[in-house]
Design an enzyme around this catalytic site. Structure first.
Site, PDB file in Angstrom:
ATOM      1  N   GLY A   1       0.977  -1.286  -0.266  1.00 31.45           N
ATOM      2  CA  GLY A   1       0.654   0.136  -0.001  1.00 31.45           C
ATOM      3  C   GLY A   1       0.764   1.130  -0.042  1.00 31.45           C
ATOM      4  O   GLY A   1       1.994   0.698  -0.601  1.00 31.45           O
TER       5      GLY A   1
ATOM      6  N   THR B   1       3.828   1.346   1.996  1.00 25.99           N
ATOM      7  CA  THR B   1       5.067   0.425   2.039  1.00 25.99           C
ATOM      8  C   THR B   1       5.919   0.918   1.110  1.00 25.99           C
ATOM      9  O   THR B   1       7.351   1.312   0.484  1.00 25.99           O
ATOM     10  CB  THR B   1       4.492  -0.791   0.955  1.00 25.99           C
ATOM     11  N   VAL B   2       5.163   2.313  -0.347  1.00 18.37           N
ATOM     12  CA  VAL B   2       5.527   2.834  -1.640  1.00 18.37           C
ATOM     13  C   VAL B   2       6.800   3.659  -0.848  1.00 18.37           C
ATOM     14  O   VAL B   2       7.221   3.798  -1.344  1.00 18.37           O
ATOM     15  CB  VAL B   2       4.546   3.295  -2.433  1.00 18.37           C
ATOM     16  N   ASN B   3       5.897   4.642   0.471  1.00 22.27           N
ATOM     17  CA  ASN B   3       6.969   5.049   1.008  1.00 22.27           C
ATOM     18  C   ASN B   3       7.932   4.783   1.912  1.00 22.27           C
ATOM     19  O   ASN B   3       8.670   6.168   1.972  1.00 22.27           O
ATOM     20  CB  ASN B   3       5.510   6.171   2.010  1.00 22.27           C
TER      21      ASN B   3
ATOM     22  N   THR C   1      -5.506  -0.324   0.563  1.00 25.74           N
ATOM     23  CA  THR C   1      -7.099  -0.325   0.778  1.00 25.74           C
ATOM     24  C   THR C   1      -6.998   1.141   0.722  1.00 25.74           C
ATOM     25  O   THR C   1      -7.865   1.475  -0.676  1.00 25.74           O
ATOM     26  CB  THR C   1      -7.014   0.161   3.191  1.00 25.74           C
TER      27      THR C   1
ATOM     28  N   LEU D   1       1.283  18.286 -10.502  1.00 19.84           N
ATOM     29  CA  LEU D   1       2.118  16.929 -11.741  1.00 19.84           C
ATOM     30  C   LEU D   1       3.442  16.522 -10.492  1.00 19.84           C
ATOM     31  O   LEU D   1       2.817  17.527  -9.731  1.00 19.84           O
ATOM     32  CB  LEU D   1       2.708  17.907 -12.891  1.00 19.84           C
TER      33      LEU D   1
ATOM     34  N   ASP E   1       7.153  18.729 -11.384  1.00 24.84           N
ATOM     35  CA  ASP E   1       7.138  19.899 -12.125  1.00 24.84           C
ATOM     36  C   ASP E   1       8.165  20.922 -11.434  1.00 24.84           C
ATOM     37  O   ASP E   1       8.912  21.982 -11.150  1.00 24.84           O
ATOM     38  CB  ASP E   1       6.244  21.084 -12.404  1.00 24.84           C
TER      39      ASP E   1
ATOM     40  N   GLU F   1       1.733   8.977   6.817  1.00 25.14           N
ATOM     41  CA  GLU F   1       2.704   7.918   8.301  1.00 25.14           C
ATOM     42  C   GLU F   1       2.846   8.980   9.327  1.00 25.14           C
ATOM     43  O   GLU F   1       3.012  10.578   8.163  1.00 25.14           O
ATOM     44  CB  GLU F   1       3.935   7.372   7.510  1.00 25.14           C
TER      45      GLU F   1
END
Length: 302
Positions: free
Chosen positions: A63, A66-68, A92, A211, A214, A270
């Site tokens: 989620g 995890t990407v963070n 989620t 974006l 940018d 987080e």
């Protein structure tokens, strides 16, 4: 694709569809190695191992949190060492993946992760932490039936609502100073959204035109107001502007926050607490695998 590795959130590793997608990739004679996290501290170690092994592309399955973790880990290394990042959204909300156009179903996401092109995108440093999607500052409280829908939409599906502020703290907003290159605001705020991406809080559009390549954050502040001013606040939320009386929207490369009391902050979901925070865009810091037509890329701006 040479040298590719997947890091799976341990809570998701046994999901049959994920295992099947990995086996399907291997059936295409792609040497996809798999690592699994047990706890958040594992991400830095696994990213470090991948860099030592000269892995060219990392696939992160999990989620937004995890990407963070992956974005924080990658930013600890020199830009020339960082592998490309691909995302299999399995949380989620998956706000960042949704906004950027990464497919929500696992097989399609894996197909993009293997075949897709990588684009240089920004992340944002907040003191010693990093995020790639959205930071929010203000009050966490439950949504009630009385919360106007426009406020629900902006404040993020229950993460930050004025009704909760009134109920919990007698409508006492946070007072402090926010500074960007265009100037300084000193006063009371209820909520602030500091956005690299577009969505947060389970699909709420906090920065519809943001974006991710940018070099800018989209900033929106909701200032303190009394109950009789709520209609105007709702109108301003529909189209925030730099000169709004209660809702202010602008763009900036950096933002300094200085509050006498600790301000609760949310970085890509987080929690983080501080009364002095320096936000700074780190341009082109992550090489991210995205659909070619992603609306969050400058080249696709209408």
């Amino acid at each position: 694709m040479e040298s590719i590795r997947a890091i799976l959130n341990g809570k998701k590793a046994n999901i049959p569809e994920l295992r099947q997608a990995i086996l399907a990739v291997r059936d295409r004679d792609i040497d996809l190695q798999v690592r699994v996290t047990w706890e958040s501290a594992d991400m830095f170690r696994l990213v470090s191992e991948a860099i030592c092994d000269r892995v060219k592309r990392l696939i992160i399955a999990g989620g937004d949190g995890t990407v963070n973790e992956a974005v924080n880990a990658l930013n600890q290394f020199r830009a020339s060492e960082r592998p490309q990042l691909a995302i299999i959204p399995m949380g989620t909300a998956n706000d960042f993946a949704t906004a950027t156009g990464i497919p929500s179903d696992i097989p399609s996401a894996f197909d993009l992760a293997i075949k897709g092109s990588a684009y240089a995108v920004d992340s944002v440093r907040a003191n010693d932490r990093y995020f790639m999607n959205v930071a929010a500052a203000g009050f966490g409280a439950e949504v009630t039936a009385e919360t106007p829908i426009e406020l629900k939409d902006f404040l993020g599906g229950g993460a930050y609502t004025l009704t909760g502020v009134v109920k919990a703290l007698g409508f006492k907003p946070y007072s402090g100073t926010l500074t960007i290159d265009k100037g300084t605001f000193t006063g009371e705020i209820l909520v602030g959204a500091f956005c690299n991406g577009r969505l947060a809080g389970g699909g709420q559009e906090l920065a519809p035109n943001a974006l991710i390549d940018d070099g800018l954050m989209d900033l929106t502040l909701v200032k303190s107001f009394v109950a009789t001013e709520l209609p105007q606040v709702i109108e301003e939320l529909k189209s925030p502007a730099e000169d709004g009386k209660y809702v202010v929207h602008t763009q900036a490369r950096w933002l300094d926050i200085d509050f006498p009391q600790t301000l609760p902050i949310n970085l890509d979901g987080e929690p983080y607490r501080s009364n002095q925070i320096r936000f700074e865009v780190v341009p082109s810091s992550i090489s991210l695998v995205l659909p070619e037509n992603s609306l969050c890329l400058s080249k696709n701006r209408a």
